[in-house]
Design an enzyme around this catalytic site. Structure first.
Site, PDB file in Angstrom:
ATOM      1  N   ASP A  37     -12.171 -36.139  10.848  1.00  0.00           N
ATOM      2  CA  ASP A  37     -11.723 -36.178   9.454  1.00  0.00           C
ATOM      3  C   ASP A  37     -12.466 -37.260   8.673  1.00  0.00           C
ATOM      4  O   ASP A  37     -12.941 -38.233   9.251  1.00  0.00           O
ATOM      5  CB  ASP A  37     -10.201 -36.431   9.427  1.00  0.00           C
ATOM      6  N   ASN A  85      -7.828 -24.662   6.192  1.00  0.00           N
ATOM      7  CA  ASN A  85      -9.026 -25.077   5.452  1.00  0.00           C
ATOM      8  C   ASN A  85      -9.610 -23.984   4.547  1.00  0.00           C
ATOM      9  O   ASN A  85     -10.479 -24.265   3.717  1.00  0.00           O
ATOM     10  CB  ASN A  85     -10.114 -25.609   6.405  1.00  0.00           C
TER      11      ASN A  85
HETATM   12  C1  IPE Z   1      -7.823 -31.537   9.769  1.00  0.00           C
HETATM   13  O1  IPE Z   1      -8.349 -32.183   8.670  1.00  0.00           O
HETATM   14  C2  IPE Z   1      -8.643 -30.312  10.086  1.00  0.00           C
HETATM   15  C3  IPE Z   1      -9.956 -30.558  10.645  1.00  0.00           C
HETATM   16  C4  IPE Z   1     -10.436 -31.715  10.983  1.00  0.00           C
HETATM   17  C5  IPE Z   1     -10.755 -29.383  10.840  1.00  0.00           C
HETATM   18  P1  IPE Z   1      -7.813 -31.886   7.215  1.00  0.00           P
HETATM   19  O2  IPE Z   1      -8.562 -32.801   6.300  1.00  0.00           O
HETATM   20  O3  IPE Z   1      -7.900 -30.442   6.911  1.00  0.00           O
HETATM   21  O4  IPE Z   1      -6.275 -32.279   7.338  1.00  0.00           O
HETATM   22  P2  IPE Z   1      -5.246 -32.748   6.238  1.00  0.00           P
HETATM   23  O5  IPE Z   1      -5.290 -31.714   5.136  1.00  0.00           O
HETATM   24  O6  IPE Z   1      -5.698 -34.086   5.757  1.00  0.00           O
HETATM   25  O7  IPE Z   1      -3.933 -32.801   6.946  1.00  0.00           O
HETATM   26  C1  IPE Z   2     -13.119 -33.190   7.829  1.00  0.00           C
HETATM   27  O1  IPE Z   2     -13.419 -33.906   6.691  1.00  0.00           O
HETATM   28  C2  IPE Z   2     -13.904 -31.909   7.928  1.00  0.00           C
HETATM   29  C3  IPE Z   2     -13.089 -30.687   7.841  1.00  0.00           C
HETATM   30  C4  IPE Z   2     -11.795 -30.646   7.682  1.00  0.00           C
HETATM   31  C5  IPE Z   2     -13.807 -29.437   7.923  1.00  0.00           C
HETATM   32  P1  IPE Z   2     -12.699 -33.606   5.317  1.00  0.00           P
HETATM   33  O2  IPE Z   2     -13.502 -32.593   4.564  1.00  0.00           O
HETATM   34  O3  IPE Z   2     -11.276 -33.245   5.523  1.00  0.00           O
HETATM   35  O4  IPE Z   2     -12.822 -35.010   4.587  1.00  0.00           O
HETATM   36  P2  IPE Z   2     -11.717 -35.772   3.750  1.00  0.00           P
HETATM   37  O5  IPE Z   2     -10.475 -35.809   4.572  1.00  0.00           O
HETATM   38  O6  IPE Z   2     -11.531 -34.988   2.493  1.00  0.00           O
HETATM   39  O7  IPE Z   2     -12.299 -37.118   3.503  1.00  0.00           O
HETATM   40 MG    MG Z   3      -9.568 -34.332   5.640  1.00  0.00          MG
END
Ligand code: IPE
Ligand code: IPE
Ligand code: MG
Length: 263
Positions: A37, A85
């Site tokens: 994340d 996602n």
């Molecule tokens: C969790 O991250 C999913 C992945 C790392 C693929 P998210 O960024 O989607 O999770 P939330 O929305 O912060 O809970």
């Molecule tokens: C994790 O990084 C990647 C996926 C969930 C695919 P994020 O895209 O969730 O990054 P933040 O949480 O918005 O910083």
């Molecule tokens: Mg995230």
């Protein structure tokens, strides 16, 4: 694996070497699961579009896969795309899928060289045909590898997995009286694999976001403020060293050394 094999890839005298020497190879987590994340925040800090964070995150994936294999981790699961996602802008989703295809194409030789078996967990059948094709190539070509099992969680949801497992158990004709936790886990995407001992989440968020809900029942959780694109070998080694200092009790009263973790 061994300390020597790990050290072969680490510059002598570095902080990573100090960390590597702290790892107890007799007490490695059998399964490490990572919620990758913070890509968007990494990009925002640099005034870049979010997708640049995803692009940069590929280098972290490469580093962690290779380090885990060298360490001798049995199973590594990386959370790459959740069923939730899809709520993101179409362009971001498309870029993520494109990066995934590129990763497999470019990394296949490294996976083969390191004897890594590549798998996908999640509702892969809902991904676009070109992505499915690329995934299948990776899965097929590494199917006979006997080293680390590398699961990538794609279009993955923990609740979806439990529902899918229940459906499969019913379709297999399992009688209600025969269904117990052990039998049920044979219908999960991770059938045959040990449950995660160590769950890592980057970027400081204290939640599990629908990841491996069944399997993390007794996982040790390690959260780092480091954003995923900045996560490297040293962060993984730090997590493993911290994990090895934990007392796992599994509901009992006597702390049991991590190596003796209940199955
Ligand atoms: C969790 O991250 C999913 C992945 C790392 C693929 P998210 O960024 O989607 O999770 P939330 O929305 O912060 O809970
Ligand atoms: C994790 O990084 C990647 C996926 C969930 C695919 P994020 O895209 O969730 O990054 P933040 O949480 O918005 O910083
Ligand atoms: Mg995230």
């Amino acid at each position: 694996m061994s300390l020597e094999q790990l050290l072969a890839s680490i510059p002598p005298g570095s902080h990573d070497e100090t960390l590597a020497r702290q790892v107890n190879f007799e007490q490695l987590p059998a399964h490490v699961a990572i919620i990758m994340d913070g890509n968007g925040r990494w990009a925002a800090q640099r005034h870049l579009p979010r997708v640049e964070g995803h692009r940069a995150g590929i280098d972290s994936v490469r580093d962690v896969v290779e380090t885990s294999a060298r360490l001798g981790i049995e199973v590594l699961t990386l959370y790459a795309f959740s069923v939730e996602n899809w709520k993101r802008p179409r362009a971001e989703v498309n870029t993520l899928m494109m990066l995934l295809k590129r990763y497999i194409r470019l990394e296949l030789s490294t996976l083969l060289k390191n004897n890594i078996q590549f798998r996908v967990i999640g509702r892969a059948e809902e991904l676009s045909p070109d992505v499915q094709h690329e995934l299948e190539l990776g899965i097929r070509q590494t199917a006979t590898n006997t080293g680390m099992q590398f699961n990538i969680a794609l279009n993955y949801g923990g609740r979806a997995e439990i529902v899918d497992a229940a459906r499969r158990a019913i379709a297999a004709g399992v009688a209600a009286d025969d269904l117990d936790e052990r039998r049920f886990s044979d219908f999960l995407y991770t059938a045959g694999q040990p449950d995660p001992d160590l769950l890592i989440r980057t970027s400081g968020e204290m939640r599990v976001s629908n990841f491996l809900l069944w399997q993390i029942a007794y996982a040790e959780i390690w959260v780092t403020e480091t954003l995923w694109p900045d996560f490297r070998r040293r962060d993984l080694l730090e997590a493993v060293v911290a994990y090895q200092k934990r007392d796992r009790r599994y509901g009992g009263i006597k702390p049991s050394p991590v190596a003796l973790g209940a199955k």
